[in-house]
Design a protein around this motif. Structure first.
Motif, mmCIF file in Angstrom:
data_model
loop_
_atom_site.group_PDB
_atom_site.id
_atom_site.type_symbol
_atom_site.label_atom_id
_atom_site.label_comp_id
_atom_site.label_asym_id
_atom_site.label_seq_id
_atom_site.Cartn_x
_atom_site.Cartn_y
_atom_site.Cartn_z
ATOM 1 N N SER A 94 0.807 -1.221 0.000
ATOM 2 C CA SER A 94 0.000 0.000 0.000
ATOM 3 C C SER A 94 0.840 1.271 0.000
ATOM 4 C CB SER A 94 -0.928 -0.003 1.220
ATOM 5 O OG SER A 94 -1.809 -1.095 1.172
ATOM 6 N N GLY A 175 -7.293 3.110 -5.517
ATOM 7 C CA GLY A 175 -7.607 2.152 -4.476
ATOM 8 C C GLY A 175 -7.255 0.708 -4.746
ATOM 9 N N ILE A 176 -6.379 0.429 -5.695
ATOM 10 C CA ILE A 176 -6.044 -0.963 -6.016
ATOM 11 C C ILE A 176 -4.537 -1.208 -5.965
ATOM 12 C CG2 ILE A 176 -8.125 -1.518 -7.310
ATOM 13 C CD1 ILE A 176 -6.667 -0.872 -9.873
ATOM 14 N N CYS A 177 -3.845 -0.518 -5.061
ATOM 15 C CA CYS A 177 -2.398 -0.692 -4.923
ATOM 16 C C CYS A 177 -1.998 -2.145 -4.706
ATOM 17 C CB CYS A 177 -1.881 0.125 -3.745
ATOM 18 S SG CYS A 177 -1.706 1.884 -4.056
ATOM 19 N N ASN A 178 -2.831 -2.926 -4.041
ATOM 20 C CA ASN A 178 -2.460 -4.294 -3.716
ATOM 21 C C ASN A 178 -2.496 -5.221 -4.924
ATOM 22 O OD1 ASN A 178 -4.291 -3.605 -0.787
ATOM 23 N ND2 ASN A 178 -2.069 -3.657 -0.914
ATOM 24 N N TRP A 294 -13.550 1.224 -1.582
ATOM 25 C CA TRP A 294 -12.576 0.899 -2.635
ATOM 26 C C TRP A 294 -12.155 2.126 -3.440
ATOM 27 C CZ3 TRP A 294 -17.511 -0.622 -1.930
ATOM 28 C CH2 TRP A 294 -18.477 -0.078 -2.770
ATOM 29 N N THR A 298 -5.167 3.723 -1.112
ATOM 30 C CA THR A 298 -5.155 2.449 -0.400
ATOM 31 C C THR A 298 -4.534 2.616 0.981
ATOM 32 O OG1 THR A 298 -4.838 1.346 -2.525
ATOM 33 C CG2 THR A 298 -4.432 0.040 -0.552
ATOM 34 N N GLN A 299 -5.269 2.217 2.007
ATOM 35 C CA GLN A 299 -4.769 2.258 3.389
ATOM 36 C C GLN A 299 -4.090 3.588 3.703
ATOM 37 O OE1 GLN A 299 -2.600 -1.720 3.439
ATOM 38 N NE2 GLN A 299 -3.818 -1.855 5.314
ATOM 39 N N THR A 317 -8.732 -1.142 2.878
ATOM 40 C CA THR A 317 -9.213 -0.790 1.542
ATOM 41 C C THR A 317 -9.454 -2.077 0.779
ATOM 42 O OG1 THR A 317 -7.885 1.236 1.580
ATOM 43 C CG2 THR A 317 -8.731 0.503 -0.560
#
Length: 498
Positions: A94, A175-178, A294, A298-299, A317
């Protein structure tokens, strides 16, 4: 120069140093060694470049160790995540950048009898790394409402916290870093430290899993790796790198797994014997207004209470489908969560642990992980979830529920506390993404693998430069400290060589 399965290095290569692992530690130490004029070859198990898609299954296949299937056994089973590929964990984390707390660094400096680890002496290295990877506070413009709920709650309660500092200078808050970064906005190490090392002559062989060390007497003199097709995993050619120095930076699971698979771990001391994980669970809040968990960074927010220093809650997130799974609900309760999904906010509660874990290798080369919770850590987990409930309720949630099977909904933190008193550990949805301390530095070869310079006590020419070197739990996200300590270790190597 970068090599992959289809354009590999020759089967025999000579170098001054070989580095195993292209994550935060390997990138940082390679940057220093190449900058000091050493001929460095790096071996990385994962792909040479990001294979981003907005799909967890795709990310698990290409950018998570063992396909995101690692599971610890012990008190209760739970998953442990670790990244792979050029960029390592920085590709799929994140981007949170905490410095290790001063009291932790002070304890390290004392136990290592080495003032280099004091906060004021590490500060210039932290400054250097932060500038290079683009660390800055999250802006409210990209934070999203999920993070702002936490920031408002922390402020209302007078707690330290709010929006975090991250290495994502081009973040647009998707919101989709992971899964990776779709726009190249994250300052993962493939975007900076690896490029610096390549500019200075690094030869990087991706799609290559290290299988054994080359050893001459009591000295490490190289690494043997085998290429694997990135899609089919079919084995390919063998690559042998002979070098004057071997630096393992395959992560706190990958490094001890390699040493045990190779059969030399017992000769090096307590390899894999002090696995720490920052384990945690979560709590979700339901707001009257829409949140869209979402959307946004992210986080991007955290809370810290000096009365509970071993606890670090920070934002959850997750996409809608993951939220339903994470909620721990089934049947009609799961349907209720689905109806509320636009209104959910959440905090993940991370424990700075004192548990006892270990890493071994199976015959197939997969990691065998064990971890035993201690009662003190279970207490911290529960107290941290109560703290998290207070923050969510103060920030705008009307009710909260812990992500545990059998947990109910509550409109007060006191209700959460009363419920958690009797909730067994196996009811919680547990998770870890911060393995560390499996090859710790120390002064005693009986209780540590490395000396304070990151050099193996019992094998010449062998260094380790990943999160496994930490003498104890950090209590904060480890990537920045991994880079800082790898930088320190790299400079020490150059000084030793004159």
């Amino acid at each position: 120069m970068r090599f992959g399965f289809d354009n590999p290095l020759p089967d025999s290569v000579d170098a001054d140093a070989v580095v195993v692992g292209a994550g935060p530690g390997g990138a940082a130490v390679s940057r220093i060694l190449t900058g000091g004029g050493l001929r460095v070859v790096m071996l990385e198990e994962g792909p040479p470049r990001s294979r981003f898609r907005p799909s967890f299954a795709h990310t698990a296949k290409y950018h998570m160790q063992e396909g995101a299937s690692m599971l610890v056994q012990g008190s209760v089973p739970f998953p442990v995540m670790a990244g792979r590929g050029v960029g390592g964990g920085s590709l799929v984390n994140s981007a949170i950048c905490f410095r290790t707390p001063e009291n932790v660094l002070e304890s390290w400096a004392e136990s290592l009898d080495d003032d280099r680890y004091l906060a004021q002496n590490l500060a210039p290295i932290y400054d250097e790394i932060e500038a290079r990877i683009g660390v800055a506070p999250v802006s409210e413009a990209t934070a999203g409402e999920n993070n702002m709920v936490i920031a408002r709650g922390a402020q209302k309660l007078g707690l330290e916290g709010g929006l975090v500092r991250r290495n994502a200078p081009g973040c647009i808050g998707c919101g989709i870093c992971n899964y990776g970064c779709p726009v190249g906005g994250k300052g993962s190490v493939d975007q900076n430290l690896i490029l610096d090392a390549e500019d200075a002559g690094l030869r990087l062989q991706a799609d290559c899993r290290a299988e054994a060390l080359l050893v001459d007497g009591r000295r490490a003199v190289g690494v043997v790796g085998r290429l694997h097709h990135p899609d089919t995993k079919a084995p390919g050619a063998v690559v042998r790198v002979r070098a004057k120095l071997v630096v393992l930076a395959a992560g706190a699971i990958g490094t001890p797994r390699l040493l045990w698979q190779d059969g030399i771990a017992r000769d090096l001391g307590p390899v894999g014997e002090q696995l720490l994980l920052h384990p945690g669970s979560g709590i979700l809040g339901v707001c009257d207004h829409e949140v869209h968990m979402w959307k946004g960074v992210t986080q991007g927010a955290y809370v810290w209470d000096p009365q509970l220093p071993e606890a670090l809650p920070h934002t959850i997130t997750a996409p809608p489908e993951a939220l339903v799974i994470q909620s721990g609900r089934v049947g009609l309760e799961a349907k209720q969560v689905m109806r509320e999904v636009n209104h959910l906010c959440g905090l993940g509660m991370m424990v700075s642990d004192r548990g006892v874990g270990s890493v071994r290798a199976s015959r197939s080369g997969r990691a065998k992980l064990r971890y035993e919770w201690v009662p003190e850590d279970v207490d911290v987990l529960k107290q941290g979830l109560v703290l998290s409930a207070r923050v969510l309720l103060a920030g705008g949630a009307r009710e909260v529920f812990v992500t545990a099977f059998g947990a109910g909904r509550h409109r007060s933190a006191e209700g959460v506390a009363a419920e958690l008193d009797d909730l067994p550990l196996h009811a919680f949805q547990l998770y870890s993404a911060h393995p560390m301390s499996t090859c710790p530095m120390g002064l005693d070869p009986e209780t540590s693998v490395l000396n304070p310079a990151g050099r193996a006590h019992r094998m010449d020419g062998l260094y380790i430069a990943d999160a496994g070197v930490f003498p104890s739990s950090l209590g904060v996200n480890p990537q920045l400290t991994t880079m800082a300590l790898a930088t320190l270790i790299g400079r020490g190597i150059l000084q030793e060589r004159g």
